[in-house]
Design a protein around this motif. Structure first.
Motif, PDB file in Angstrom:
ATOM      1  N   LYS A 132      47.983  36.566  44.158  1.00 38.83           N
ATOM      2  CA  LYS A 132      48.242  37.322  43.788  1.00 38.83           C
ATOM      3  C   LYS A 132      49.171  37.859  41.951  1.00 38.83           C
ATOM      4  CE  LYS A 132      53.357  35.485  45.704  1.00 38.83           C
ATOM      5  NZ  LYS A 132      52.437  33.991  45.550  1.00 38.83           N
ATOM      6  N   GLU A 133      48.865  35.877  41.914  1.00 39.47           N
ATOM      7  CA  GLU A 133      49.226  35.782  40.054  1.00 39.47           C
ATOM      8  C   GLU A 133      48.436  36.293  39.294  1.00 39.47           C
ATOM      9  OE1 GLU A 133      50.868  32.309  43.083  1.00 39.47           O
ATOM     10  OE2 GLU A 133      48.910  33.418  43.121  1.00 39.47           O
ATOM     11  N   VAL A 134      46.875  36.337  40.018  1.00 35.91           N
ATOM     12  CA  VAL A 134      46.030  37.228  39.430  1.00 35.91           C
ATOM     13  C   VAL A 134      46.244  39.287  39.247  1.00 35.91           C
ATOM     14  CG1 VAL A 134      45.020  35.340  38.933  1.00 35.91           C
ATOM     15  CG2 VAL A 134      44.114  36.470  40.597  1.00 35.91           C
ATOM     16  N   GLY A 135      47.159  39.268  40.082  1.00 38.88           N
ATOM     17  CA  GLY A 135      46.902  40.928  41.035  1.00 38.88           C
ATOM     18  C   GLY A 135      46.083  41.168  42.040  1.00 38.88           C
ATOM     19  N   THR A 136      45.130  40.332  42.938  1.00 33.97           N
ATOM     20  CA  THR A 136      44.854  40.516  43.573  1.00 33.97           C
ATOM     21  C   THR A 136      45.678  41.102  45.173  1.00 33.97           C
ATOM     22  OG1 THR A 136      43.806  39.100  43.241  1.00 33.97           O
ATOM     23  CG2 THR A 136      43.683  40.392  45.811  1.00 33.97           C
ATOM     24  N   THR A 137      45.333  42.219  45.411  1.00 32.33           N
ATOM     25  CA  THR A 137      46.329  43.146  46.448  1.00 32.33           C
ATOM     26  C   THR A 137      45.292  42.907  47.366  1.00 32.33           C
ATOM     27  OG1 THR A 137      44.974  45.497  46.438  1.00 32.33           O
ATOM     28  CG2 THR A 137      47.701  44.502  44.878  1.00 32.33           C
ATOM     29  N   GLN A 138      43.997  42.434  47.908  1.00 37.14           N
ATOM     30  CA  GLN A 138      43.652  42.303  48.868  1.00 37.14           C
ATOM     31  C   GLN A 138      42.863  41.007  48.866  1.00 37.14           C
ATOM     32  OE1 GLN A 138      42.593  42.147  52.567  1.00 37.14           O
ATOM     33  NE2 GLN A 138      41.676  44.493  51.992  1.00 37.14           N
ATOM     34  N   PRO A 139      43.634  40.409  50.168  1.00 35.68           N
ATOM     35  CA  PRO A 139      43.337  38.481  50.024  1.00 35.68           C
ATOM     36  C   PRO A 139      42.019  37.963  51.440  1.00 35.68           C
ATOM     37  CG  PRO A 139      45.303  39.582  52.262  1.00 35.68           C
ATOM     38  CD  PRO A 139      45.091  41.019  51.226  1.00 35.68           C
ATOM     39  N   HIS A 140      41.920  39.712  51.756  1.00 35.20           N
ATOM     40  CA  HIS A 140      40.161  38.751  52.855  1.00 35.20           C
ATOM     41  C   HIS A 140      39.537  38.548  51.541  1.00 35.20           C
ATOM     42  CE1 HIS A 140      37.841  40.283  56.381  1.00 35.20           C
ATOM     43  NE2 HIS A 140      37.266  40.080  55.687  1.00 35.20           N
ATOM     44  N   PRO A 141      39.010  37.719  52.104  1.00 39.94           N
ATOM     45  CA  PRO A 141      37.391  36.540  51.136  1.00 39.94           C
ATOM     46  C   PRO A 141      37.039  37.335  50.392  1.00 39.94           C
ATOM     47  CG  PRO A 141      37.346  36.231  53.426  1.00 39.94           C
ATOM     48  CD  PRO A 141      38.242  36.826  53.827  1.00 39.94           C
ATOM     49  N   PHE A 251      45.358  28.323  45.679  1.00 40.43           N
ATOM     50  CA  PHE A 251      45.867  28.445  44.020  1.00 40.43           C
ATOM     51  C   PHE A 251      44.476  30.191  44.004  1.00 40.43           C
ATOM     52  CE2 PHE A 251      43.517  26.601  40.309  1.00 40.43           C
ATOM     53  CZ  PHE A 251      44.905  26.056  39.849  1.00 40.43           C
ATOM     54  N   PRO A 252      44.947  30.453  42.557  1.00 37.67           N
ATOM     55  CA  PRO A 252      44.956  31.398  42.004  1.00 37.67           C
ATOM     56  C   PRO A 252      43.542  31.320  41.065  1.00 37.67           C
ATOM     57  CG  PRO A 252      46.952  31.246  41.679  1.00 37.67           C
ATOM     58  CD  PRO A 252      46.600  30.225  42.223  1.00 37.67           C
ATOM     59  N   TYR A 253      43.036  32.115  41.054  1.00 32.16           N
ATOM     60  CA  TYR A 253      41.853  31.774  39.927  1.00 32.16           C
ATOM     61  C   TYR A 253      41.446  32.788  39.767  1.00 32.16           C
ATOM     62  CZ  TYR A 253      38.290  30.358  43.947  1.00 32.16           C
ATOM     63  OH  TYR A 253      37.993  30.698  44.622  1.00 32.16           O
ATOM     64  N   MET A 254      40.349  33.628  38.440  1.00 34.35           N
ATOM     65  CA  MET A 254      39.408  34.064  37.793  1.00 34.35           C
ATOM     66  C   MET A 254      38.136  33.001  38.019  1.00 34.35           C
ATOM     67  SD  MET A 254      42.057  36.638  35.459  1.00 34.35           S
ATOM     68  CE  MET A 254      42.955  35.415  34.797  1.00 34.35           C
ATOM     69  N   MET A 255      37.455  33.901  38.216  1.00 33.58           N
ATOM     70  CA  MET A 255      35.837  33.007  38.520  1.00 33.58           C
ATOM     71  C   MET A 255      34.897  34.008  38.423  1.00 33.58           C
ATOM     72  SD  MET A 255      32.687  32.551  40.356  1.00 33.58           S
ATOM     73  CE  MET A 255      33.209  33.133  41.650  1.00 33.58           C
ATOM     74  N   GLY A 256      33.848  33.789  36.900  1.00 37.50           N
ATOM     75  CA  GLY A 256      33.038  34.559  37.027  1.00 37.50           C
ATOM     76  C   GLY A 256      31.858  33.759  36.383  1.00 37.50           C
ATOM     77  N   ILE A 257      31.040  34.394  36.593  1.00 32.41           N
ATOM     78  CA  ILE A 257      29.812  33.680  36.756  1.00 32.41           C
ATOM     79  C   ILE A 257      28.714  33.991  35.132  1.00 32.41           C
ATOM     80  CG2 ILE A 257      27.404  33.603  38.096  1.00 32.41           C
ATOM     81  CD1 ILE A 257      28.251  33.184  40.563  1.00 32.41           C
ATOM     82  N   TYR A 258      28.232  33.467  34.716  1.00 39.01           N
ATOM     83  CA  TYR A 258      27.734  33.850  32.838  1.00 39.01           C
ATOM     84  C   TYR A 258      26.038  33.889  33.099  1.00 39.01           C
ATOM     85  CZ  TYR A 258      32.177  33.716  31.566  1.00 39.01           C
ATOM     86  OH  TYR A 258      33.904  34.873  31.196  1.00 39.01           O
ATOM     87  N   GLN A 259      25.908  34.427  32.760  1.00 43.09           N
ATOM     88  CA  GLN A 259      23.915  34.443  32.752  1.00 43.09           C
ATOM     89  C   GLN A 259      23.710  35.476  31.142  1.00 43.09           C
ATOM     90  OE1 GLN A 259      22.586  34.492  37.354  1.00 43.09           O
ATOM     91  NE2 GLN A 259      23.784  35.942  37.406  1.00 43.09           N
ATOM     92  N   PRO A 260      22.376  35.442  31.432  1.00 41.13           N
ATOM     93  CA  PRO A 260      22.112  36.276  29.928  1.00 41.13           C
ATOM     94  C   PRO A 260      21.574  37.150  30.221  1.00 41.13           C
ATOM     95  CG  PRO A 260      20.359  34.182  30.511  1.00 41.13           C
ATOM     96  CD  PRO A 260      21.417  34.566  31.122  1.00 41.13           C
ATOM     97  N   PRO A 261      22.004  38.600  29.370  1.00 41.86           N
ATOM     98  CA  PRO A 261      21.918  40.091  29.647  1.00 41.86           C
ATOM     99  C   PRO A 261      20.617  40.225  29.721  1.00 41.86           C
ATOM    100  CG  PRO A 261      22.157  39.485  27.461  1.00 41.86           C
ATOM    101  CD  PRO A 261      21.918  38.390  28.356  1.00 41.86           C
ATOM    102  N   PHE A 262      20.173  41.707  30.011  1.00 43.30           N
ATOM    103  CA  PHE A 262      18.668  42.168  30.395  1.00 43.30           C
ATOM    104  C   PHE A 262      18.783  43.682  29.985  1.00 43.30           C
ATOM    105  CE2 PHE A 262      21.012  41.471  33.924  1.00 43.30           C
ATOM    106  CZ  PHE A 262      20.827  43.001  34.834  1.00 43.30           C
ATOM    107  N   ASN A 263      17.714  44.052  29.794  1.00 47.11           N
ATOM    108  CA  ASN A 263      17.542  45.157  29.107  1.00 47.11           C
ATOM    109  C   ASN A 263      17.416  45.649  27.751  1.00 47.11           C
ATOM    110  OD1 ASN A 263      15.969  46.141  32.095  1.00 47.11           O
ATOM    111  ND2 ASN A 263      17.855  46.050  32.871  1.00 47.11           N
TER     112      ASN A 263
END
Length: 327
Positions: A132-141, A251-263
């Motif tokens: 909830k600390e990052v604004g998530t309103t839906q706790p379903h994984p 434990f709240p978090y924001m997570m991003g998977i970083y990969q190169p752009p394309f097209n």
């Protein structure tokens, strides 16, 4: 209505998604992602769920007739998908079997490959908002995957600096950061045969973990061997378990998977200098304290870490040892 609006000060696009304001607040006794809701199959392990309120579409609406000679708009080309990790509403990733988490990784890989085929999509971000600390309103994984019709600003800045470093040294910047952390060995939290998780020297989030492959040739999730996919599933699972062990709560978090752009013709050589990695942005600076991005961070992008990275690394190292004993 959803559209892109160009910001000339930043050379970036803002996604204007007025349709998302109409999203209903779900009652606490209803979850669209749970079996029996009528929105998902009666049986699933992991699932790609089409976003009910997408900010981007493969066939977007026409922008509002509001552009001028100076202000530009564009169609909101892209894709917004939800990835359901489990049918069980209260699961965390570390509750799942290793084989189940591997199914999540396989689905991420599958959807990344599918989005790349759309010539209008320039960049794909696999991400998760938790707590909830990052604004998530839906706790379903669950997590999400966005395919953007442009290369977002943060990615452009990282690409520019990575290419500059490569031209100077003939080395990948993210892999150099990995190697420095392995050499110093102060901020390493965990590792396995294929990946290492650490708090980088410069992190602006007290518990801002990076996960980087040990191999030098992984640009995207498509490049993973079966062994690397399995090891990636394990380190994602154990990292979340360690986070929750730290303060004995979600434990709240924001997570991003970083990969190169394309097209995109501007990045035809991107695989030389930009490699797969994961970043976590947890908002906590203590058990009950939030690290807010206030005026300096937001107005000037002057990042400030209120904790010493070497100290928070020790906290996570100890939490990881405690988590392992619970397995």
């Amino acid at each position: 209505m959803a559209e892109f609006r160009y910001n000339p000060l930043l050379d970036d696009w803002t996604i204007v998604a007025g349709n998302r304001q109409s999203r209903p607040d779900m009652p606490k006794d209803y979850c669209a992602f749970c079996i029996g809701s009528g929105k998902v199959p009666d049986n699933y392990d992991v699932l790609m769920y089409e976003n009910d309120w997408p900010s981007m579409k493969p066939i977007p609406d026409e922008p509002d007739d509001i552009s001028t000679d100076f202000y530009k708009t564009a169609k909101s080309y892209g894709k917004a998908e939800v990835i359901l990790y489990s049918p069980n509403h209260n699961d965390s990733i570390y509750d799942l079997s290793d084989e189940h988490v591997l199914k999540i990784i396989n689905l991420w890989q599958e959807r990344f490959t599918a989005m790349k085929k759309d010539k209008h999509i320039k960049h794909v971000l696999i991400f998760e908002n938790r707590g909830k600390e990052v604004g998530t309103t839906q706790p379903h994984p669950h997590g999400q995957i966005y395919g953007y019709g442009f290369v977002p600003l943060r990615i452009k800045v990282e690409l520019e600096n990575s290419k500059k470093y490569y031209q100077q040294t003939n080395k990948s910047l993210i892999l150099k950061i990995r190697d420095e952390e392995l050499k110093e060995n102060k901020r390493i939290i965990m590792q396995n045969d294929s990946f290492v998780a650490f708090i980088p020297f410069y992190t602006d989030y007290p518990y801002g973990i990076y996960i980087v492959p040990k191999a030098d040739n992984l640009n995207t999730i498509e490049d993973f061997s079966d062994k690397q996919k399995y090891d990636f599933a394990l380190i994602i699972k154990h990292m979340q378990g360690t986070f929750d062990t730290l303060f004995n709560k979600i434990f709240p978090y924001m997570m991003g998977i970083y990969q190169p752009p394309f097209n995109d013709k501007n990045y035809t050589d991107v695989n030389d200098y930009y490699h797969f990695h994961v970043k976590f942005f947890p908002p906590l600076r203590g058990e009950n304290s939030i690290k807010w991005n206030a005026s300096s961070e937001t107005a000037a992008w002057a990042k400030t870490n209120p904790r010493i990275p070497e100290e928070t690394a020790i906290e996570l190292q100890q939490a990881y040892e405690k988590y392992k004993r619970s397995l």
